[in-house]
Write a protein that holds these residues in place. Structure first.
Motif: not given
Length: 512
Positions: A3, A8, A26, A28, A39, A430-431, A434, A446, A450
């Protein structure tokens, strides 16, 4: 899986979060687990938060307790892989039983992840963390003492439920306890713990099984958690910051009661069908599960229409680029989970490696994974959107080398290292996903991603793992099975790369 944590991003017209009282940012995430941070929730009226700290022995002790709890949850994903062949021999576990030992933990974690995060906001993060830790510790003891594969699988589901209560609170308590440079250091340590957990799990699992302490075989891989968990339960109430939660908002119980059986009805036939000869009930179960997913959508819409907070918000699903990200985060972790599962069986199968040697064989792969996932942000920003399809393309091509090089040797470990290098781009998804999410729904977004990642690992073990086990049974050779598995992994990763291209193009279109 590793991770990397990011704060955010702020949207124009959206009030920035209070850095000292935000429940969570959040996460990533790349892959097991990642277990994973989860989250927090964003209450309309924040509950009184503990005073943030910048340093101090009390803060360091609280951080150490939180990170150790997170480390145990991650460890229990990877540490079990190396013990699978020993489990098969000792408990006479079937192929589907082995899959359930791995998938049961991840499955219950995935289904209860968002609920665990919400409970932390309602009941208090410290109380929920300690409750989850207690469940996890007792379930670990039960797993280590399990008399048969059926009871072990049941306890693994309970263990995953404990992790789902415990791990979402780690990020929330870090965010609520630290500020400034202390928070940055805490997040850095959190990332290092998650990145190192998978590597340590593979090596520690091999060491414990090879040591065969007092003839206990695989059992120490679970019992290791017990003294650590007891120590944390003793120290936690006095060391972790107090918070009382926000009781104004309830849980989406109807959504949870529909989603849980829907997931089980789809996943369990995929795991059990191989051993059962694919009877009619498998098809009926999958159809019923799909129908329940339709009912889940209707239930969630009704919850939202009543002004309550559903598990998955329709506003989240309408965020530009989020659905392609969901597709990528379902496919890529599926290949990772299946790769760890099948490769462990091959290394200790045809290659006759000891559990310790097979655990160490993954170190180049996971080290490469961690290297990319922890350093990609140093590359030029213009490259980021295209790193994901490029990384998955590299992984897909590398998967094709598994079969031809299945005889082992240095070249085999080079190939697995390249796989880790390619899949290490998962935090970028993820980046990107979001990036355009409004702050008020960022925790829900997020949480959805996940959850999808964890379910992806379960589906990978259930489907591609079944391909491996079927070919192994037919050919009596795990080496032959590696050819078929390599092609299946490559196909899934290539599809993930294509979906990542769609995500990258949408991001360009939004920017323009």
């Amino acid at each position: 899986m590793t991770q990397a944590i990011e704060t955010a991003g702020e949207r124009p017209g959206t009030p920035p979060p209070d850095p000292d009282h935000a429940d969570a940012t959040p996460a990533s995430v790349a892959g097991i687990p990642t277990q994973p941070g989860a989250p927090g929730r964003l209450p309309a009226a924040p509950a009184p938060a503990p005073a943030p700290t910048r340093a101090g022995s009390g803060g360091r002790l609280a951080l150490a307790l939180l990170l150790l709890g997170q480390f145990m949850a991650i460890l229990d994903v990877s540490i079990v892989n190396v013990a699978l062949p020993t489990l098969r021999t000792d408990l006479h576990t079937s192929d589907s039983g082995l899959q359930l030992v791995v998938a049961g933990y991840i499955l219950s974690y995935a289904v209860l992840l968002i609920t665990g995060a919400r409970l932390g906001g309602i009941l208090g993060h410290r109380r929920t963390f300690l409750t989850g830790l207690a469940v996890f510790t007792v379930a670990s003891l039960a797993c280590g003492l399990a008399p048969g594969s059926g009871s072990l699988i049941a306890f693994r589901f309970v263990q995953g439920a404990g992790a789902a209560l415990m791990t979402p609170q780690v990020m929330s308590l870090i965010q609520r306890t630290f500020t400034g440079a202390a928070r940055a250091r805490a997040l850095g340590l959190f990332t290092a713990v998650v990145a190192g957990g998978v590597v340590v799990g593979q090596a520690a699992g091999g060491l414990l099984v090879s040591a065969d302490i007092a003839g206990s075989g695989w059992r120490p891989v679970f019992l290791l958690n017990v003294p650590i968990g007891v120590a944390l339960l003793i120290a936690g109430p006095r060391s972790l910051p107090k918070d009382h939660g926000e009781r104004g908002e309830g849980l989406d119980i109807p959504g949870l009661l529909v989603m849980s059986p829907a997931v089980l009805l789809v996943v369990l036939p995929l795991i059990l069908g191989h051993d059962e000869g694919w009877p009619a009930w498998c098809v009926i179960s999958i159809i019923a599960g799909v129908a329940l997913f339709g009912l889940f959508i209707a239930v969630e819409r009704r919850i939202a229409a009543q002004g309550r907070r559903p598990l998955i918000s329709g506003q989240v699903l309408r965020v530009p680029g989020l659905l392609p990200a969901v597709g990528v985060l379902l496919l890529a972790p599926a290949t990772w989970g299946a790769f760890l599962f099948t490769t462990t069986l091959h290394l200790q199968g045809d290659l006759r490696m000891t559990p310790l040697r097979s655990g160490l064989a993954f170190v180049p792969c996971i080290a490469a994974f961690a290297l990319v996932s922890l350093t990609w942000q140093r590359l030029p920003a213009a490259w980021h959107r295209w790193l994901v399809p490029a990384g998955f393309t590299l992984a897909a091509v590398s998967y094709l080398g598994i079969g031809p090089l299945a005889g082992g040797g240095a070249r085999y470990e080079v190939i697995t290292g390249l796989i880790g290098l390619g899949l290490g781009v998962m935090p970028i998804i993820m980046t990107v996903a979001l990036e355009h999410v409004p702050f008020e729904v960022a925790p829900d977004a997020s949480g959805l991603l996940l959850t999808v990642m964890q379910l992806g690992q379960v589906i990978g073990v259930a489907t591609i793992g079944t391909v491996f086990l079927t070919v192994t049974a037919d050919s009596h050779s795990t080496r032959h099975a590696e050819y078929a598995t390599g092609w299946a992994l490559a196909a899934a990763t290539a599809l993930a790369a294509a979906t990542a291209v769609v995500l990258a193009r949408r991001r360009v279109a939004i920017a323009e």
